[in-house]
Design a protein around this motif. Structure first.
Motif, PDB file in Angstrom:
ATOM      1  N   ASN A  39      47.622-105.371 -23.403  1.00 38.28           N
ATOM      2  CA  ASN A  39      46.247-105.176 -23.069  1.00 38.28           C
ATOM      3  C   ASN A  39      46.436-103.840 -22.388  1.00 38.28           C
ATOM      4  OD1 ASN A  39      45.445-107.628 -23.675  1.00 38.28           O
ATOM      5  ND2 ASN A  39      46.118-108.385 -21.660  1.00 38.28           N
ATOM      6  N   CYS A  40      46.686-102.875 -23.143  1.00 35.80           N
ATOM      7  CA  CYS A  40      47.156-101.426 -22.775  1.00 35.80           C
ATOM      8  C   CYS A  40      46.079-100.644 -23.205  1.00 35.80           C
ATOM      9  CB  CYS A  40      48.495-101.067 -23.240  1.00 35.80           C
ATOM     10  SG  CYS A  40      49.141 -99.410 -22.940  1.00 35.80           S
ATOM     11  N   ARG A  41      46.105 -99.437 -22.213  1.00 38.51           N
ATOM     12  CA  ARG A  41      45.124 -98.331 -22.744  1.00 38.51           C
ATOM     13  C   ARG A  41      45.954 -97.252 -22.274  1.00 38.51           C
ATOM     14  NH1 ARG A  41      39.170 -98.550 -20.063  1.00 38.51           N
ATOM     15  NH2 ARG A  41      38.687 -97.081 -21.848  1.00 38.51           N
ATOM     16  N   ARG A  42      45.743 -96.090 -23.278  1.00 36.58           N
ATOM     17  CA  ARG A  42      46.468 -94.758 -23.007  1.00 36.58           C
ATOM     18  C   ARG A  42      45.404 -94.075 -22.038  1.00 36.58           C
ATOM     19  NH1 ARG A  42      50.502 -91.845 -25.939  1.00 36.58           N
ATOM     20  NH2 ARG A  42      50.283 -93.409 -27.577  1.00 36.58           N
ATOM     21  N   LEU A  43      46.032 -93.317 -20.981  1.00 38.56           N
ATOM     22  CA  LEU A  43      45.159 -92.560 -20.104  1.00 38.56           C
ATOM     23  C   LEU A  43      45.353 -90.958 -20.593  1.00 38.56           C
ATOM     24  CD1 LEU A  43      45.613 -94.260 -16.874  1.00 38.56           C
ATOM     25  CD2 LEU A  43      44.063 -94.941 -18.578  1.00 38.56           C
ATOM     26  N   TRP A  44      44.528 -90.656 -21.430  1.00 36.23           N
ATOM     27  CA  TRP A  44      44.874 -89.554 -22.142  1.00 36.23           C
ATOM     28  C   TRP A  44      44.367 -88.257 -21.251  1.00 36.23           C
ATOM     29  CZ3 TRP A  44      42.214 -85.049 -24.049  1.00 36.23           C
ATOM     30  CH2 TRP A  44      43.049 -84.291 -24.926  1.00 36.23           C
ATOM     31  N   TYR A  45      43.254 -88.450 -20.359  1.00 32.84           N
ATOM     32  CA  TYR A  45      42.792 -87.190 -19.447  1.00 32.84           C
ATOM     33  C   TYR A  45      42.203 -88.261 -18.496  1.00 32.84           C
ATOM     34  CZ  TYR A  45      39.916 -83.651 -17.627  1.00 32.84           C
ATOM     35  OH  TYR A  45      39.292 -82.807 -16.768  1.00 32.84           O
ATOM     36  N   TRP A  46      42.316 -87.786 -17.020  1.00 31.61           N
ATOM     37  CA  TRP A  46      41.515 -88.251 -15.941  1.00 31.61           C
ATOM     38  C   TRP A  46      41.024 -87.063 -15.128  1.00 31.61           C
ATOM     39  CZ3 TRP A  46      46.501 -88.482 -16.461  1.00 31.61           C
ATOM     40  CH2 TRP A  46      47.461 -88.087 -15.578  1.00 31.61           C
ATOM     41  N   SER A  47      39.745 -87.576 -14.549  1.00 29.00           N
ATOM     42  CA  SER A  47      38.983 -86.838 -13.585  1.00 29.00           C
ATOM     43  C   SER A  47      38.724 -87.787 -12.377  1.00 29.00           C
ATOM     44  CB  SER A  47      37.864 -86.123 -14.283  1.00 29.00           C
ATOM     45  OG  SER A  47      37.092 -85.394 -13.370  1.00 29.00           O
ATOM     46  N   GLY A  48      38.559 -86.942 -11.184  1.00 26.86           N
ATOM     47  CA  GLY A  48      38.377 -87.878  -9.995  1.00 26.86           C
ATOM     48  C   GLY A  48      39.429 -88.563  -9.475  1.00 26.86           C
ATOM     49  N   ALA A  49      40.714 -88.118  -9.768  1.00 22.77           N
ATOM     50  CA  ALA A  49      41.893 -88.643  -8.847  1.00 22.77           C
ATOM     51  C   ALA A  49      42.881 -87.367  -9.203  1.00 22.77           C
ATOM     52  CB  ALA A  49      42.455 -89.844  -9.567  1.00 22.77           C
ATOM     53  N   ASN A  50      43.565 -87.010  -8.023  1.00 22.09           N
ATOM     54  CA  ASN A  50      44.478 -85.823  -8.055  1.00 22.09           C
ATOM     55  C   ASN A  50      45.951 -86.189  -8.622  1.00 22.09           C
ATOM     56  OD1 ASN A  50      42.737 -84.025  -6.838  1.00 22.09           O
ATOM     57  ND2 ASN A  50      43.201 -85.017  -4.662  1.00 22.09           N
ATOM     58  N   SER A  51      46.331 -87.506  -8.792  1.00 19.73           N
ATOM     59  CA  SER A  51      47.552 -87.807  -9.136  1.00 19.73           C
ATOM     60  C   SER A  51      47.535 -89.231  -9.962  1.00 19.73           C
ATOM     61  CB  SER A  51      48.547 -87.867  -8.052  1.00 19.73           C
ATOM     62  OG  SER A  51      48.310 -88.836  -7.436  1.00 19.73           O
ATOM     63  N   LEU A  52      48.593 -89.542 -10.304  1.00 16.05           N
ATOM     64  CA  LEU A  52      48.640 -90.961 -10.756  1.00 16.05           C
ATOM     65  C   LEU A  52      48.717 -92.043  -9.749  1.00 16.05           C
ATOM     66  CD1 LEU A  52      50.966 -90.815 -14.084  1.00 16.05           C
ATOM     67  CD2 LEU A  52      48.557 -90.938 -13.882  1.00 16.05           C
ATOM     68  N   SER A  53      49.391 -91.574  -8.664  1.00 20.17           N
ATOM     69  CA  SER A  53      49.314 -92.571  -7.486  1.00 20.17           C
ATOM     70  C   SER A  53      47.818 -92.837  -6.912  1.00 20.17           C
ATOM     71  CB  SER A  53      50.381 -91.838  -6.439  1.00 20.17           C
ATOM     72  OG  SER A  53      51.661 -91.606  -6.679  1.00 20.17           O
ATOM     73  N   GLU A  54      47.079 -91.653  -6.647  1.00 19.59           N
ATOM     74  CA  GLU A  54      45.833 -91.863  -6.215  1.00 19.59           C
ATOM     75  C   GLU A  54      44.993 -92.616  -7.433  1.00 19.59           C
ATOM     76  OE1 GLU A  54      41.740 -89.479  -4.745  1.00 19.59           O
ATOM     77  OE2 GLU A  54      43.909 -88.366  -5.369  1.00 19.59           O
ATOM     78  N   LEU A  55      45.281 -92.653  -8.563  1.00 20.58           N
ATOM     79  CA  LEU A  55      44.522 -93.294  -9.743  1.00 20.58           C
ATOM     80  C   LEU A  55      44.851 -94.750  -9.524  1.00 20.58           C
ATOM     81  CD1 LEU A  55      42.589 -92.878 -12.015  1.00 20.58           C
ATOM     82  CD2 LEU A  55      44.512 -92.613 -13.511  1.00 20.58           C
ATOM     83  N   ALA A  56      46.097 -94.972  -9.316  1.00 22.70           N
ATOM     84  CA  ALA A  56      46.630 -96.459  -9.209  1.00 22.70           C
ATOM     85  C   ALA A  56      46.015 -97.030  -7.925  1.00 22.70           C
ATOM     86  CB  ALA A  56      48.205 -96.472  -9.162  1.00 22.70           C
ATOM     87  N   LEU A  57      45.942 -96.202  -6.850  1.00 21.46           N
ATOM     88  CA  LEU A  57      45.359 -96.715  -5.581  1.00 21.46           C
ATOM     89  C   LEU A  57      43.904 -96.736  -5.400  1.00 21.46           C
ATOM     90  CD1 LEU A  57      46.068 -97.331  -2.495  1.00 21.46           C
ATOM     91  CD2 LEU A  57      45.857 -94.820  -1.961  1.00 21.46           C
TER      92      LEU A  57
END
Length: 102
Positions: A39-57
């Motif tokens: 059940n996987c998505r590729r995260l090609w581009y993100w906005s509104g989080a400074n890092s993957l750690s913040e995105l995961a949190l």
């Protein structure tokens, strides 16, 4: 040492590949740098989080400005260099990001 799905069961993760990209999903199996995601998505581009750690949190603060692909049943990442466990709120947030379509 081979790790099985039991170590990761019931949670979502963000996996960064050395060259393959960034993925979000449920870890089915891990063996060294090889990670099988369901059940996987590729995260090609993100906005509104400074890092993957913040995105995961926290997830993203700008879900309509992200480029997250459709969900695929299974993918194998052969070059994993980072695995971030997602909080429940970040998981819900990422799952609600609209599919980026070309």
């Amino acid at each position: 040492m081979k790790e099985t799905k039991n170590n990761y069961k019931g949670k979502h993760y963000i996996v960064r590949g050395d060259r393959s990209g960034v993925f979000f999903g449920e870890i089915e199996e891990r063996n060294g740098k090889e990670v099988t995601l369901r059940n996987c998505r590729r995260l090609w581009y993100w906005s509104g989080a400074n890092s993957l750690s913040e995105l995961a949190l926290r997830g993203t603060q700008n879900p309509h400005n992200c480029k997250f692909t459709v969900t695929v049943d299974r993918i194998q990442v052969l070059d994993a260099i980072e695995i971030d466990e997602c909080t429940e709120s970040a998981t819900k947030n990422i799952l609600e990001v609209p599919v980026w379509e070309y």
